[in-house]
Design a protein around this motif. Structure first.
Motif, PDB file in Angstrom:
ATOM      1  N   ALA A 145     148.440  62.190 -16.141  1.00 24.21           N
ATOM      2  CA  ALA A 145     148.609  63.848 -15.939  1.00 24.21           C
ATOM      3  C   ALA A 145     149.769  64.228 -15.129  1.00 24.21           C
ATOM      4  O   ALA A 145     150.305  63.455 -14.335  1.00 24.21           O
ATOM      5  N   THR A 146     150.313  65.400 -15.531  1.00 26.58           N
ATOM      6  CA  THR A 146     151.362  65.679 -15.017  1.00 26.58           C
ATOM      7  C   THR A 146     151.036  67.343 -14.510  1.00 26.58           C
ATOM      8  O   THR A 146     150.207  67.694 -15.406  1.00 26.58           O
ATOM      9  N   ASP A 147     151.844  68.062 -13.616  1.00 20.11           N
ATOM     10  CA  ASP A 147     151.663  69.347 -13.606  1.00 20.11           C
ATOM     11  C   ASP A 147     150.202  69.888 -13.149  1.00 20.11           C
ATOM     12  O   ASP A 147     149.874  70.833 -13.627  1.00 20.11           O
ATOM     13  N   VAL A 148     149.408  69.116 -12.487  1.00  8.40           N
ATOM     14  CA  VAL A 148     148.096  69.285 -12.008  1.00  8.40           C
ATOM     15  C   VAL A 148     148.119  70.483 -11.108  1.00  8.40           C
ATOM     16  O   VAL A 148     148.837  70.418 -10.243  1.00  8.40           O
ATOM     17  N   GLU A 149     147.206  71.517 -11.549  1.00 15.02           N
ATOM     18  CA  GLU A 149     147.151  72.680 -10.714  1.00 15.02           C
ATOM     19  C   GLU A 149     145.545  73.001 -10.532  1.00 15.02           C
ATOM     20  O   GLU A 149     145.073  73.235 -11.409  1.00 15.02           O
ATOM     21  N   THR A 150     145.312  73.094  -9.084  1.00 13.45           N
ATOM     22  CA  THR A 150     143.985  73.681  -8.910  1.00 13.45           C
ATOM     23  C   THR A 150     144.032  74.914  -8.341  1.00 13.45           C
ATOM     24  O   THR A 150     145.035  75.098  -7.537  1.00 13.45           O
ATOM     25  N   GLU A 161     149.131  63.668 -21.764  1.00 12.48           N
ATOM     26  CA  GLU A 161     149.577  63.121 -23.105  1.00 12.48           C
ATOM     27  C   GLU A 161     150.042  64.037 -24.020  1.00 12.48           C
ATOM     28  O   GLU A 161     149.659  64.172 -25.117  1.00 12.48           O
ATOM     29  N   GLY A 162     150.881  65.004 -23.393  1.00 15.77           N
ATOM     30  CA  GLY A 162     151.606  66.013 -24.296  1.00 15.77           C
ATOM     31  C   GLY A 162     150.577  67.211 -24.525  1.00 15.77           C
ATOM     32  O   GLY A 162     151.016  68.202 -25.386  1.00 15.77           O
ATOM     33  N   ARG A 163     149.670  67.283 -23.889  1.00 22.14           N
ATOM     34  CA  ARG A 163     148.803  68.548 -24.184  1.00 22.14           C
ATOM     35  C   ARG A 163     148.341  69.166 -22.859  1.00 22.14           C
ATOM     36  O   ARG A 163     148.607  68.606 -21.777  1.00 22.14           O
ATOM     37  N   VAL A 164     148.374  70.617 -22.892  1.00 22.38           N
ATOM     38  CA  VAL A 164     147.864  71.355 -21.463  1.00 22.38           C
ATOM     39  C   VAL A 164     146.412  71.509 -21.813  1.00 22.38           C
ATOM     40  O   VAL A 164     146.017  71.857 -22.734  1.00 22.38           O
ATOM     41  N   GLU A 214     140.655  63.122 -13.858  1.00 25.47           N
ATOM     42  CA  GLU A 214     140.479  61.823 -14.026  1.00 25.47           C
ATOM     43  C   GLU A 214     139.640  61.466 -15.280  1.00 25.47           C
ATOM     44  O   GLU A 214     139.724  60.623 -15.919  1.00 25.47           O
ATOM     45  N   SER A 215     138.478  62.313 -15.510  1.00 24.23           N
ATOM     46  CA  SER A 215     137.555  61.996 -16.437  1.00 24.23           C
ATOM     47  C   SER A 215     138.171  62.394 -17.750  1.00 24.23           C
ATOM     48  O   SER A 215     138.150  61.675 -18.667  1.00 24.23           O
ATOM     49  N   TRP A 216     138.908  63.481 -17.863  1.00 25.51           N
ATOM     50  CA  TRP A 216     139.647  63.753 -18.964  1.00 25.51           C
ATOM     51  C   TRP A 216     140.451  62.615 -19.502  1.00 25.51           C
ATOM     52  O   TRP A 216     140.820  62.131 -20.724  1.00 25.51           O
ATOM     53  N   LEU A 217     141.186  61.959 -18.292  1.00 27.80           N
ATOM     54  CA  LEU A 217     142.479  60.851 -18.701  1.00 27.80           C
ATOM     55  C   LEU A 217     141.640  59.733 -19.155  1.00 27.80           C
ATOM     56  O   LEU A 217     142.107  58.785 -20.226  1.00 27.80           O
ATOM     57  N   ALA A 218     140.325  59.561 -18.554  1.00 25.78           N
ATOM     58  CA  ALA A 218     139.516  58.289 -18.883  1.00 25.78           C
ATOM     59  C   ALA A 218     139.121  58.413 -20.422  1.00 25.78           C
ATOM     60  O   ALA A 218     139.228  57.628 -21.245  1.00 25.78           O
ATOM     61  N   THR A 219     138.580  59.666 -20.886  1.00 29.95           N
ATOM     62  CA  THR A 219     138.553  59.934 -22.269  1.00 29.95           C
ATOM     63  C   THR A 219     139.731  59.633 -23.136  1.00 29.95           C
ATOM     64  O   THR A 219     139.557  59.079 -24.249  1.00 29.95           O
ATOM     65  N   ALA A 220     140.889  59.882 -22.626  1.00 30.75           N
ATOM     66  CA  ALA A 220     142.039  60.003 -23.563  1.00 30.75           C
ATOM     67  C   ALA A 220     142.392  58.617 -23.517  1.00 30.75           C
ATOM     68  O   ALA A 220     142.792  58.103 -24.616  1.00 30.75           O
TER      69      ALA A 220
END
Length: 79
Positions: free
Chosen positions: A32-37, A47-50, A62-68
């Protein structure tokens, strides 16, 4: 799959067969990039998606990335 954000994941990397990696770290295969909390939730690019949600905590990214990563490993393609 190995989570490169985890000390245990980094330790295990390279100790077995080739492994797909994920994590907020740009060194991961799926990252992921540009992570904002904020108080309203989290948003990031992956992966090219917001991706955004009212859920809080970097572990959700991290859970989203594991799914991706699992989808990539299974041969799925984003549309």
């Amino acid at each position: 799959m190995v989570n490169l954000d985890s000390a245990e994941g980094r330790r295990r990397l390279g100790s077995g067969p080739p492994t797909l990696t994920y994590g907020i770290d740009r060194g991961a295969d799926v990252h992921a990039t540009d992570v904002e909390t904020t108080a309203r939730g989290i948003a990031s690019r992956g992966e090219g998606r917001v991706i955004g949600t009212a859920l809080r905590g970097l572990f959700n990214v991290e859970s989203w990335l594991a799914t991706a990563a699992d989808s990539v490993r299974a041969g799925c393609q984003a549309k």
